[in-house]
Scaffold this active site. Structure first.
Site, short mmCIF file in Angstrom:
data_model
loop_
_atom_site.label_atom_id
_atom_site.label_comp_id
_atom_site.label_asym_id
_atom_site.label_seq_id
_atom_site.Cartn_x
_atom_site.Cartn_y
_atom_site.Cartn_z
N PRO A 261 0.82 -1.21 0.00
CA PRO A 261 0.00 0.00 0.00
C PRO A 261 0.85 1.26 0.00
O PRO A 261 1.89 1.32 0.65
CB PRO A 261 -0.76 -0.11 1.33
CG PRO A 261 0.14 -0.91 2.21
CD PRO A 261 0.94 -1.82 1.33
N GLY A 262 0.40 2.24 -0.73
CA GLY A 262 1.03 3.55 -0.70
C GLY A 262 0.02 4.55 -0.20
O GLY A 262 0.00 4.96 0.96
N ARG A 299 -2.03 16.55 -9.12
CA ARG A 299 -3.12 15.59 -9.36
C ARG A 299 -4.35 16.21 -10.03
O ARG A 299 -4.90 15.62 -10.96
CB ARG A 299 -3.50 14.85 -8.07
CG ARG A 299 -2.33 14.08 -7.45
CD ARG A 299 -2.76 13.14 -6.32
NE ARG A 299 -3.43 11.97 -6.85
CZ ARG A 299 -4.72 11.78 -6.84
NH1 ARG A 299 -5.52 12.68 -6.30
NH2 ARG A 299 -5.25 10.70 -7.37
N CYS A 328 2.26 29.51 -15.34
CA CYS A 328 1.78 29.99 -16.65
C CYS A 328 1.19 28.87 -17.49
O CYS A 328 1.75 28.48 -18.52
CB CYS A 328 2.94 30.60 -17.41
SG CYS A 328 3.73 31.83 -16.44
N1 LLP Z 1 2.65 -1.44 -6.18
C1 LLP Z 1 2.85 -1.14 -7.48
C2 LLP Z 1 3.49 -2.12 -8.34
C3 LLP Z 1 2.43 0.11 -7.98
O1 LLP Z 1 2.62 0.39 -9.26
C4 LLP Z 1 1.81 1.05 -7.12
C5 LLP Z 1 1.39 2.36 -7.61
C6 LLP Z 1 1.64 0.69 -5.77
C7 LLP Z 1 2.05 -0.57 -5.34
C8 LLP Z 1 0.99 1.60 -4.78
O2 LLP Z 1 -0.29 1.91 -5.14
P1 LLP Z 1 -1.26 2.63 -4.09
O3 LLP Z 1 -1.40 1.71 -2.93
O4 LLP Z 1 -0.60 3.91 -3.69
O5 LLP Z 1 -2.51 2.85 -4.84
N2 LLP Z 1 0.21 9.14 -9.24
C9 LLP Z 1 -1.05 8.43 -9.21
C10 LLP Z 1 -0.91 7.03 -8.65
C11 LLP Z 1 0.10 6.18 -9.37
C12 LLP Z 1 0.23 4.80 -8.78
C13 LLP Z 1 1.38 4.06 -9.35
N3 LLP Z 1 1.60 2.75 -8.80
C14 LLP Z 1 -2.04 9.26 -8.41
O6 LLP Z 1 -1.70 10.37 -8.01
O7 LLP Z 1 -3.19 8.85 -8.22
#
Ligand code: LLP
Length: 402
Positions: A261-262, A299, A328
């Site tokens: 999780p991120g 975002r 800009c």
């Molecule tokens: N594992 C892998 C292989 C991933 O590609 C990602 C996110 C994660 C884990 C973590 O995902 P999460 O739990 O955070 O959903 N910049 C975009 C999100 C890009 C996510 C990329 N990969 C945004 O601002 O919504």
């Protein structure tokens, strides 16, 4: 979260990001608890927020790290995460990154193509090492999220299909320098439906069983990240149902579960705080111009993502406006056609749910220094990244003409 945004603005100026570390602790504990029936590693997706203090805080709770560049691997190691809890994923690892990952002895390299597996094999051979491998399987599942953050369909660049994965595991088994230890899938981000995740896990579990039949035993099953959070009024996946669903699908397989999780851990810990510079109307369009911009939090501009926005003043009467930054670009906005009260110069504006993919996606566009980052823990604030100065921004450049 009870944050004195004014006090922080006086102390650190604006714009700034503030992260509530107690919220991060609660999120971590909730998910870890949900998996308690099995061996599990929560490998924090460092890309979501890679401030060293944030990673260190998660490390202190027991987290591992999911990294997508050798830079992220080094951040994780720097704050004390043991190499055995670090995974290195990504569709385009360079030779140098693979070499360093092997030398650093991390848990596994998560390989995303047959061509990459060949590179890892030869680099491991050169270094006389055995590379621990996991393979990212693309299960061709629609995660039902924003197309930019969907990753588990064949039309996305991530991972390999089941048949290719199987061939790659056989190649690992036949190589002296590759050891197949894990399997991985991640179908997308900001997921709010459980079914597609379980479908993906099921497909991958079937492959694990087929591999067992040919004497390839894997120890780690990585279910990816992607758990969504509330930005607006989303209904979330229940963490207990998520973990129970995964445990049930993996019943009978003796594997350690890894989850990456991120956003779930840090997204709602963070608030981006900016202050009002001016108000104006162009024709009948009302604009509030603030000192933060798309280079600080991209975002809304990039995905048209919704972030709840509040002006921190006592005005009650609201009217439609665009909340924009000084950059800009017409795409430089935080909210379009949103209802906000009348503002005065220096009023603070809070933009919520900004702890994930906020600061990490910031840039110096328009020679704007990256903003300050502040941690709050047990009611106390501390600066975890100072605001960049003009000198910081130009530090690596030369004034060179021929
Ligand atoms: N594992 C892998 C292989 C991933 O590609 C990602 C996110 C994660 C884990 C973590 O995902 P999460 O739990 O955070 O959903 N910049 C975009 C999100 C890009 C996510 C990329 N990969 C945004 O601002 O919504």
């Amino acid at each position: 979260m009870n944050i004195d945004y004014k006090k922080l603005a006086q102390k650190y100026q604006t714009p700034y990001y503030v992260y509530d570390f107690d919220h991060i602790t609660n999120q971590y504990n909730e998910l870890k608890e949900a998996f308690k029936a099995r061996k599990s590693i929560l490998a924090y997706a460092v890309k979501a927020n890679s401030n060293l203090s944030v990673i260190k805080h998660l490390a202190s709770l027991g987290a591992g790290a999911d990294c997508v560049s050798i830079g992220e691997v080094k951040r994780a190691l720097k704050v004390g995460i043991t190499p055995y809890k670090i995974i290195f994923s990504g569709v385009g690892k360079t030779d140098d990154e693979i070499r360093q990952a092997l030398e650093l002895g991390i848990l596994m390299i998560n390989v995303e193509s047959a061509a990459e597996l060949n590179r890892v094999d030869s680099i491991a051979q050169e270094l006389d090492k055995v590379a621990r491998i996991s393979i990212r399987v693309n299960p061709n599942i629609d995660p039902k999220t924003h197309p930019y953050i969907s990753t588990g369909l064949h039309e996305n660049k991530f991972g390999v299909d089941i048949d290719t994965a199987k061939r790659m595991y056989i190649q690992c088994k036949n190589s002296n320098h590759l050891e197949p230890v894990g399997i991985h899938c991640h179908i997308g981000s900001q997921l709010t439906q459980l079914e597609p995740i379980l479908e993906a896990v099921e497909i991958v579990a079937t492959l694990v069983k087929n591999l067992q039949a040919i004497k390839i035993e894997l120890s780690f099953f990585d279910v990816g990240g992607g758990l969504g959070i509330v930005y607006d009024n989303e209904t979330l996946i229940d963490t207990k149902e998520y973990a129970q669903g995964i445990l049930k699908t993996l019943f009978g397989l003796d594997v350690t579960i890894i989850c990456e999780p991120g956003r779930f851990l840090v997204g709602n810990s963070g608030v981006f705080v900016t202050k009002v510079l001016y108000e104006k109307t162009n024709g009948n369009k009302r604009f509030i111009i603030v000192d933060g911009a798309m280079n600080d939090l991209i975002r809304p501009s990039l995905y048209n993502a919704y972030h709840k926005i509040e002006v921190l003043n006592d005005e009650t009467e609201k009217s439609l406006c665009h909340l924009v930054g000084p950059v800009c670009e017409s795409g430089d906005f935080f909210g379009k056609n949103i209802e906000l009260p009348l503002t005065q110069h220096n009023d603070l504006v809070a933009i919520y749910s900004a702890g994930a993919y906020g600061f990490t996606m910031a840039s110096n566009y328009n020679t704007r220094g990256k903003v300050a980052e502040i941690a709050l823990e047990g009611g106390e604030d501390r600066l975890i990244r100072r605001r960049e100065s003009f000198e910081d921004i130009i530090a690596l450049e030369e004034e060179f003409i021929k």
